[in-house]
Design an enzyme around this catalytic site. Structure first.
Site, PDB file in Angstrom:
ATOM      1  N   CYS A   1      31.488  26.610  33.008  1.00  0.00           N
ATOM      2  CA  CYS A   1      30.853  26.576  31.931  1.00  0.00           C
ATOM      3  C   CYS A   1      29.263  27.283  31.984  1.00  0.00           C
ATOM      4  O   CYS A   1      28.520  26.200  32.337  1.00  0.00           O
ATOM      5  CB  CYS A   1      30.854  25.464  31.249  1.00  0.00           C
ATOM      6  SG  CYS A   1      29.784  25.524  29.762  1.00  0.00           S
TER       7      CYS A   1
ATOM      8  N   CYS B   1      26.922  25.478  29.893  1.00  0.00           N
ATOM      9  CA  CYS B   1      26.424  24.068  30.366  1.00  0.00           C
ATOM     10  C   CYS B   1      25.394  24.291  31.510  1.00  0.00           C
ATOM     11  O   CYS B   1      24.552  23.381  31.643  1.00  0.00           O
ATOM     12  CB  CYS B   1      27.608  23.310  30.809  1.00  0.00           C
ATOM     13  SG  CYS B   1      28.819  23.339  29.729  1.00  0.00           S
ATOM     14  N   ASP B   2      25.737  25.214  32.498  1.00  0.00           N
ATOM     15  CA  ASP B   2      25.205  25.039  33.887  1.00  0.00           C
ATOM     16  C   ASP B   2      24.195  25.997  34.441  1.00  0.00           C
ATOM     17  O   ASP B   2      23.822  26.049  35.161  1.00  0.00           O
ATOM     18  CB  ASP B   2      26.502  24.728  34.821  1.00  0.00           C
ATOM     19  CG  ASP B   2      27.231  23.365  34.563  1.00  0.00           C
ATOM     20  OD1 ASP B   2      26.429  22.438  34.175  1.00  0.00           O
ATOM     21  OD2 ASP B   2      28.321  23.386  34.803  1.00  0.00           O
TER      22      ASP B   2
END
Lengths: 321, 321
Positions: free
Chosen positions: A139, A142-143
């Site tokens: 992701c 997200c990251d």
């Protein structure tokens, strides 16, 4: 002689214990519906995120900790959560849904919410599982911010992959976009931007064979040389090759899927089967933007719809223990 | 001679500081968009809730505390939040949106998210404002559980009001449903249930004139007698007579509204005006189920759409202070 059953019937059984399922439970409990959550593990996909910094209310929290907080809340509100995944569903003669679990237990529910999420499609190569959360991520939204100034690979060629590479390049010093074919299949606008971006180097016709490292990812092995080497030194690997919706139970109970295999829902999170609702990553509702807040919204709406369904059916809500 | 302007241009200006606006800011900052939030007060409608027990992650938190946490998070991520509400919007010759505030400041943005929520329609009677949060509430979903075993009035006759009365009667000992007309206008299913419910007493053709109490609500005065008295002793008053969407700015900039006066958005939270998005209670997206988690989802989606809009327009994102 009719065999009587004294078995407890839940107002709602929620299958899946990620943020969609747990939020559905919170709302169901607030509507005073007796509800049960059957899950595989605490937290679904988000439970694996090493840091969540886009969930409103927490500056920074691990995915697991966030989900544990939700689980405490779900139980405080009176619902039960069992980590004993559902394996089978059938409709009983009385019109209830009977859910059988991995451990062989069975539960009856007047309504169901399917919230079994997706599993990220995996490369299935050595090191992929080992370094999950230690350089391997599924992701970028997200990251990506955790790879500021670093070198990473992004595996894939879809919209999600190429836009993810552009997004990641806002943080990372260098992004290798590695695709198995000779032409990226993302929207032209994303492809143009990836190609124009000096931080992104696209490597075509190439597969990653292996991810290596020590405590964290250090390099990947390719199936053909890039600049004379099959070895690429880097700090992280994003794998964006799609998700596989968890629809095996949906199929058993004849819930309709779209062409890509996601559960079809309307805006009220109703499926084609009366009394069955769905929420989260496994649905066709915003399949390209699945975030904790968006799947929670679906969970809340699904619970409200299940409540209204029971109310309209005039089924008395289950009381007592 | 063209007058040059060195004025800073935000990638995104968010108008409204409730959960929709602040979540939009969190996502925008994660996309590295320079963004500004202009609000009236911390937290919007939810900031007034004395207890929030359905927000995933917090077993119980005041609306204000929850919103303060989000505000800290928004600022940590680099966005600015000014409590200086927007008063006017116009489009500049350069194609930017110029937002002028109550204090006479003006800001330029490449995109806008309208997240100005609704104000609950008020009765406009003595005691209504004074006892807000001390017995007076505009949200049964939020607050009904706090009236367990108590006597309350619910003012209104719509779907929201009558279903709210049914919901409230699951907690309260007695619910007076007070409506100014002689026939409830909610869906028949709700009306039937309210009438069949022994805990609900419907009082027709009646208005509440006044709310009285000491530290908390103790009684209301009616404009005609009920059981020989114009005075009704109770512990709480729910007022469910609809919301007024905050669309004065939307109108100025020609954003299309639906017949009920809410901003029309598509699933990506786009309005009819390119570069302007909307999120939360003021939109026509799920107008009957506005919860913190659902408006946050809209905020996140609106931010993602604004980001994609800027990317597709090839406008470089604003960097640095």
């Amino acid at each position: 002689m009719k065999k009587s059953t004294s078995k407890f019937v839940y107002d709602l059984i929620i299958i899946g214990s990620g943020p969609a399922g747990l939020t559905a439970s919170i709302y169901a409990s607030r509507y005073k519906m007796r509800n049960l959550v059957l899950g595989k593990q605490a937290g679904g996909t988000i439970g694996l995120a090493h840091k969540v910094e886009n969930y409103p209310g927490f500056v920074s929290i691990s995915g697991l900790e966030l989900m544990q907080k939700m689980e405490v809340q779900v139980e405080r509100l009176g619902a039960e959560v069992f980590y004993d995944p559902a394996e089978d569903i059938k409709k009983t003669a009385e019109g209830f849904f009977q859910v059988t679990t991995d451990l062989g237990k069975s539960y009856l529910g007047k309504t169901l919410i399917l919230a079994t999420g997706t599993t990220r499609r995996k490369l299935g190569i050595p090191g992929e599982e080992e370094f999950l959360g230690r350089g391997v991520s599924y992701c970028t939204t997200c990251d990506a911010p955790f790879f500021k100034g670093k070198t990473v690979a992004l595996v894939g060629g879809s919209d999600g992959a190429v836009s993810g590479a552009v997004h990641t390049a806002e943080f990372a010093r260098k992004v290798y976009l590695i695709y198995r074919k000779d032409k990226l299949r993302a929207e032209p606008i994303w492809v143009e931007q990836a190609i124009a971006n000096p931080r992104i180097k696209t490597i075509y016709n190439t597969n990653v064979l292996k991810i290596e490292g020590d405590k964290v990812v250090r390099k990947v092995m390719l199936d053909r040389p890039h600049e004379d080497s099959r070895e690429l030194t880097l700090d992280g690997v994003f794998i964006e090759i799609g998700g596989i919706p968890g629809t095996s139970l949906a199929k058993i109970i004849k819930v309709a899927l779209n062409e890509a295999g996601f559960v079809k829902v309307d805006q009220q999170m109703r499926t084609n089967v009366a009394g069955i609702f769905a929420a989260g990553d496994l649905t066709d509702f915003r399949p390209t933007f699945q975030q904790v807040v968006t799947v929670q919204a679906m969970g809340a709406v699904a619970a409200a719809s299940a409540y209204q369904y029971l109310r309209k059916e005039q089924a008395p809500l289950q009381r007592g223990a």
